[in-house]
Design a protein around this motif. Sequence first.
Motif, PDB file in Angstrom:
ATOM      1  N   ASP A  72       0.838  -1.211   0.000  1.00 12.60           N
ATOM      2  CA  ASP A  72       0.000   0.000   0.000  1.00 12.60           C
ATOM      3  C   ASP A  72       0.870   1.257   0.000  1.00 12.60           C
ATOM      4  O   ASP A  72       0.569   2.235  -0.699  1.00 12.60           O
ATOM      5  N   THR A  73       1.941   1.217   0.784  1.00 16.68           N
ATOM      6  CA  THR A  73       2.855   2.363   0.840  1.00 16.68           C
ATOM      7  C   THR A  73       3.534   2.574  -0.500  1.00 16.68           C
ATOM      8  O   THR A  73       3.695   3.710  -0.964  1.00 16.68           O
ATOM      9  N   ASP A  74       3.949   1.482  -1.138  1.00 11.05           N
ATOM     10  CA  ASP A  74       4.578   1.582  -2.467  1.00 11.05           C
ATOM     11  C   ASP A  74       3.625   2.208  -3.477  1.00 11.05           C
ATOM     12  O   ASP A  74       4.034   3.025  -4.315  1.00 11.05           O
ATOM     13  N   ALA A  75       2.355   1.831  -3.412  1.00 11.09           N
ATOM     14  CA  ALA A  75       1.360   2.376  -4.334  1.00 11.09           C
ATOM     15  C   ALA A  75       1.206   3.886  -4.118  1.00 11.09           C
ATOM     16  O   ALA A  75       1.079   4.658  -5.075  1.00 11.09           O
ATOM     17  N   LYS A  76       1.241   4.309  -2.855  1.00  4.88           N
ATOM     18  CA  LYS A  76       1.149   5.743  -2.545  1.00  4.88           C
ATOM     19  C   LYS A  76       2.377   6.483  -3.067  1.00  4.88           C
ATOM     20  O   LYS A  76       2.270   7.603  -3.583  1.00  4.88           O
ATOM     21  N   LEU A  77       3.550   5.856  -2.925  1.00  7.81           N
ATOM     22  CA  LEU A  77       4.773   6.474  -3.430  1.00  7.81           C
ATOM     23  C   LEU A  77       4.691   6.671  -4.946  1.00  7.81           C
ATOM     24  O   LEU A  77       5.073   7.727  -5.461  1.00  7.81           O
ATOM     25  N   LEU A  78       4.209   5.660  -5.653  1.00  6.66           N
ATOM     26  CA  LEU A  78       4.076   5.766  -7.112  1.00  6.66           C
ATOM     27  C   LEU A  78       3.125   6.892  -7.496  1.00  6.66           C
ATOM     28  O   LEU A  78       3.377   7.650  -8.439  1.00  6.66           O
ATOM     29  N   SER A  79       2.025   7.011  -6.755  1.00  4.94           N
ATOM     30  CA  SER A  79       1.055   8.056  -7.024  1.00  4.94           C
ATOM     31  C   SER A  79       1.675   9.442  -6.802  1.00  4.94           C
ATOM     32  O   SER A  79       1.468  10.367  -7.599  1.00  4.94           O
ATOM     33  N   LEU A  80       2.462   9.571  -5.747  1.00  2.00           N
ATOM     34  CA  LEU A  80       3.119  10.839  -5.449  1.00  2.00           C
ATOM     35  C   LEU A  80       4.190  11.169  -6.490  1.00  2.00           C
ATOM     36  O   LEU A  80       4.363  12.336  -6.870  1.00  2.00           O
ATOM     37  N   LEU A  81       4.912  10.152  -6.951  1.00  7.93           N
ATOM     38  CA  LEU A  81       5.916  10.379  -7.995  1.00  7.93           C
ATOM     39  C   LEU A  81       5.260  10.853  -9.289  1.00  7.93           C
ATOM     40  O   LEU A  81       5.790  11.733  -9.981  1.00  7.93           O
ATOM     41  N   ALA A  82       4.114  10.268  -9.618  1.00  4.94           N
ATOM     42  CA  ALA A  82       3.386  10.688 -10.821  1.00  4.94           C
ATOM     43  C   ALA A  82       2.898  12.131 -10.675  1.00  4.94           C
ATOM     44  O   ALA A  82       2.946  12.917 -11.625  1.00  4.94           O
ATOM     45  N   GLU A  83       2.447  12.480  -9.462  1.00  6.46           N
ATOM     46  CA  GLU A  83       1.998  13.851  -9.209  1.00  6.46           C
ATOM     47  C   GLU A  83       3.166  14.827  -9.315  1.00  6.46           C
ATOM     48  O   GLU A  83       3.040  15.910  -9.894  1.00  6.46           O
ATOM     49  N   ARG A  84       4.326  14.430  -8.797  1.00  5.73           N
ATOM     50  CA  ARG A  84       5.515  15.280  -8.870  1.00  5.73           C
ATOM     51  C   ARG A  84       5.917  15.499 -10.331  1.00  5.73           C
ATOM     52  O   ARG A  84       6.310  16.602 -10.721  1.00  5.73           O
ATOM     53  N   LEU A  85       5.811  14.443 -11.136  1.00  8.44           N
ATOM     54  CA  LEU A  85       6.159  14.545 -12.550  1.00  8.44           C
ATOM     55  C   LEU A  85       5.253  15.535 -13.258  1.00  8.44           C
ATOM     56  O   LEU A  85       5.702  16.319 -14.104  1.00  8.44           O
ATOM     57  N   ARG A  86       3.976  15.533 -12.914  1.00  2.76           N
ATOM     58  CA  ARG A  86       3.047  16.479 -13.531  1.00  2.76           C
ATOM     59  C   ARG A  86       3.433  17.922 -13.181  1.00  2.76           C
ATOM     60  O   ARG A  86       3.351  18.824 -14.018  1.00  2.76           O
ATOM     61  N   PHE A  87       3.875  18.125 -11.935  1.00  2.00           N
ATOM     62  CA  PHE A  87       4.309  19.463 -11.518  1.00  2.00           C
ATOM     63  C   PHE A  87       5.552  19.904 -12.303  1.00  2.00           C
ATOM     64  O   PHE A  87       5.667  21.059 -12.723  1.00  2.00           O
ATOM     65  N   THR A  88       6.501  18.974 -12.496  1.00  2.00           N
ATOM     66  CA  THR A  88       7.726  19.332 -13.218  1.00  2.00           C
ATOM     67  C   THR A  88       7.422  19.627 -14.685  1.00  2.00           C
ATOM     68  O   THR A  88       8.118  20.439 -15.314  1.00  2.00           O
ATOM     69  N   GLN A  89       6.409  18.976 -15.246  1.00  2.00           N
ATOM     70  CA  GLN A  89       6.018  19.288 -16.621  1.00  2.00           C
ATOM     71  C   GLN A  89       5.458  20.703 -16.712  1.00  2.00           C
ATOM     72  O   GLN A  89       5.680  21.412 -17.698  1.00  2.00           O
ATOM     73  N   GLN A  90       4.740  21.128 -15.660  1.00  5.26           N
ATOM     74  CA  GLN A  90       4.244  22.498 -15.616  1.00  5.26           C
ATOM     75  C   GLN A  90       5.410  23.476 -15.490  1.00  5.26           C
ATOM     76  O   GLN A  90       5.386  24.571 -16.072  1.00  5.26           O
ATOM     77  N   VAL A  91       6.429  23.072 -14.720  1.00  8.08           N
ATOM     78  CA  VAL A  91       7.633  23.893 -14.602  1.00  8.08           C
ATOM     79  C   VAL A  91       8.286  24.062 -15.975  1.00  8.08           C
ATOM     80  O   VAL A  91       8.737  25.158 -16.340  1.00  8.08           O
ATOM     81  N   ALA A  92       8.341  22.960 -16.738  1.00  9.21           N
ATOM     82  CA  ALA A  92       8.934  23.013 -18.075  1.00  9.21           C
ATOM     83  C   ALA A  92       8.168  23.988 -18.968  1.00  9.21           C
ATOM     84  O   ALA A  92       8.773  24.743 -19.747  1.00  9.21           O
ATOM     85  N   GLU A  93       6.841  23.997 -18.873  1.00  9.63           N
ATOM     86  CA  GLU A  93       6.036  24.930 -19.661  1.00  9.63           C
ATOM     87  C   GLU A  93       6.394  26.377 -19.311  1.00  9.63           C
ATOM     88  O   GLU A  93       6.489  27.242 -20.192  1.00  9.63           O
ATOM     89  N   THR A  94       6.602  26.625 -18.014  1.00 12.47           N
ATOM     90  CA  THR A  94       6.971  27.973 -17.572  1.00 12.47           C
ATOM     91  C   THR A  94       8.344  28.356 -18.114  1.00 12.47           C
ATOM     92  O   THR A  94       8.564  29.501 -18.545  1.00 12.47           O
ATOM     93  N   LYS A  95       9.292  27.401 -18.097  1.00  7.01           N
ATOM     94  CA  LYS A  95      10.632  27.681 -18.598  1.00  7.01           C
ATOM     95  C   LYS A  95      10.628  27.947 -20.096  1.00  7.01           C
ATOM     96  O   LYS A  95      11.426  28.747 -20.598  1.00  7.01           O
ATOM     97  N   ILE A  96       9.752  27.269 -20.818  1.00  4.95           N
ATOM     98  CA  ILE A  96       9.629  27.523 -22.256  1.00  4.95           C
ATOM     99  C   ILE A  96       9.167  28.964 -22.483  1.00  4.95           C
ATOM    100  O   ILE A  96       9.705  29.675 -23.340  1.00  4.95           O
ATOM    101  N   ALA A  97       8.186  29.387 -21.688  1.00  2.00           N
ATOM    102  CA  ALA A  97       7.621  30.729 -21.857  1.00  2.00           C
ATOM    103  C   ALA A  97       8.597  31.825 -21.444  1.00  2.00           C
ATOM    104  O   ALA A  97       8.600  32.919 -22.023  1.00  2.00           O
ATOM    105  N   THR A  98       9.434  31.539 -20.434  1.00  2.57           N
ATOM    106  CA  THR A  98      10.340  32.571 -19.895  1.00  2.57           C
ATOM    107  C   THR A  98      11.779  32.407 -20.364  1.00  2.57           C
ATOM    108  O   THR A  98      12.647  33.177 -19.960  1.00  2.57           O
ATOM    109  N   HIS A  99      12.038  31.364 -21.189  1.00  2.00           N
ATOM    110  CA  HIS A  99      13.370  31.109 -21.747  1.00  2.00           C
ATOM    111  C   HIS A  99      14.425  30.872 -20.650  1.00  2.00           C
ATOM    112  O   HIS A  99      15.575  31.296 -20.780  1.00  2.00           O
ATOM    113  N   LYS A 100      14.027  30.198 -19.587  1.00  2.35           N
ATOM    114  CA  LYS A 100      14.961  29.873 -18.509  1.00  2.35           C
ATOM    115  C   LYS A 100      15.610  28.519 -18.757  1.00  2.35           C
ATOM    116  O   LYS A 100      15.021  27.637 -19.385  1.00  2.35           O
ATOM    117  N   ASP A 101      16.832  28.354 -18.243  1.00  2.00           N
ATOM    118  CA  ASP A 101      17.540  27.086 -18.393  1.00  2.00           C
ATOM    119  C   ASP A 101      16.775  25.965 -17.689  1.00  2.00           C
ATOM    120  O   ASP A 101      16.100  26.190 -16.672  1.00  2.00           O
TER     121      ASP A 101
END
Length: 392
Positions: free
Chosen positions: A14-43
């Motif tokens: 059960d804990t492993d399943a929660k970890l996977l869910s949190l990792l997937a959520e973190r990945l979605r956040f980093t994809q949003q970060v990438a969108e922001t970097k594209i718009a602002t031309h940041k490294d």
Amino acid sequence: MTINLDELREKISDTDAKLLSLLAERLRFTQQVAETKIATHKDVRDPKREEQLLVSLVKQGSKLGLDPHYVTNIFHVIIENSVLNQQALLAERANPEHSQPLNRVAFLGNPGSYSYLATQRYFARRPGELHEMGFKTFKAVLEKVESNEADYAVLPIENTTSGSINEVYDLLQHTSLSIVGEITQPVKHALLTKNQKDISNIKQVYGHPQALMQCRVFIDSLDDVKKVPCDSTSAAMQLVSESERDDIAAIGSIEGGNFYNLNAIKQDLANQQENHTRFIVVSRKAVKVPIQIPAKTTLVMSTIQKPGALVDALIVLKDNQINMTKLESRPITGNPWEEMFYLDVEGNTSDGPMQQALEDLKGITRYLKVLGCYPVEDITHTKVPVFKALSE
């Protein structure tokens, strides 16, 4: 109180399943970060931010009883995955013509070969369905892309144990294809058999010549064993799998051996413990590398036949503050005693210093060609001052 092992295992699952869910959520956040970097031309990477994050995580983990190195290793992998996914997204946006519903990819061997495993890893981050096409020779792999029967080719170019793969370098002299990517694949050689479990009973070992070379010390330590070269590691594994003999083995990965129902009776066979192969990805069309992404450029050139000509070319790189990571020489076909030089340098052909260096090199070389400018996918982990973090 009796501990119920099944209940504990269920809680861990059960804990492993929660970890996977949190990792997937973190990945979605980093994809949003990438969108922001594209718009602002940041490294894509912010080393200071990464260090602050890791220091904070080490402190939090320490309070929870977690070893600092354990925390650091886990988040190095997480950050690396985040960086590579952000780079892939930026590259995709910069090259919409390369985004397609089907990626036809040619490589050496069949499922289970190291080229196959590298292909799987590289295109896992790219959009579109993957259609794999295995062939027996490097030449055939390139020809399929040149004739538009495949969209990409994945080719091994160098290995940390056996060095450069000269056949691939020689083929690059005569192709019009461009290098569009790279990936470094860990190579963990194992001795694979169908049923045999006793190494002393092995009389023949099959493998690709590079694999046999990389495991030469181990193979030479065996008594009266014949080395048999094959077109690829997958061909070696298939041969052993289909044979009725029980005194033969193949050199390949455990993962690859699973495709052919082979068992590993000995692992970590390479002459050097750290054994990696760098693969390049080539295509008919070059790619644009966004300036926010660390880039590498591969050049091929021949110099004027005079003393110090190569030194003069390298000084051009130094004067433009461009770091060279690889220099390889190969004979020029039909020109005895003359060499063609391959160079890998850190830099983007869209950047001023690289453009100036290329212009300067054109003036002092007989031949100069950019084989490709492409994103760097070898992620250097941010170092964490663990003891300093814990003392603060």
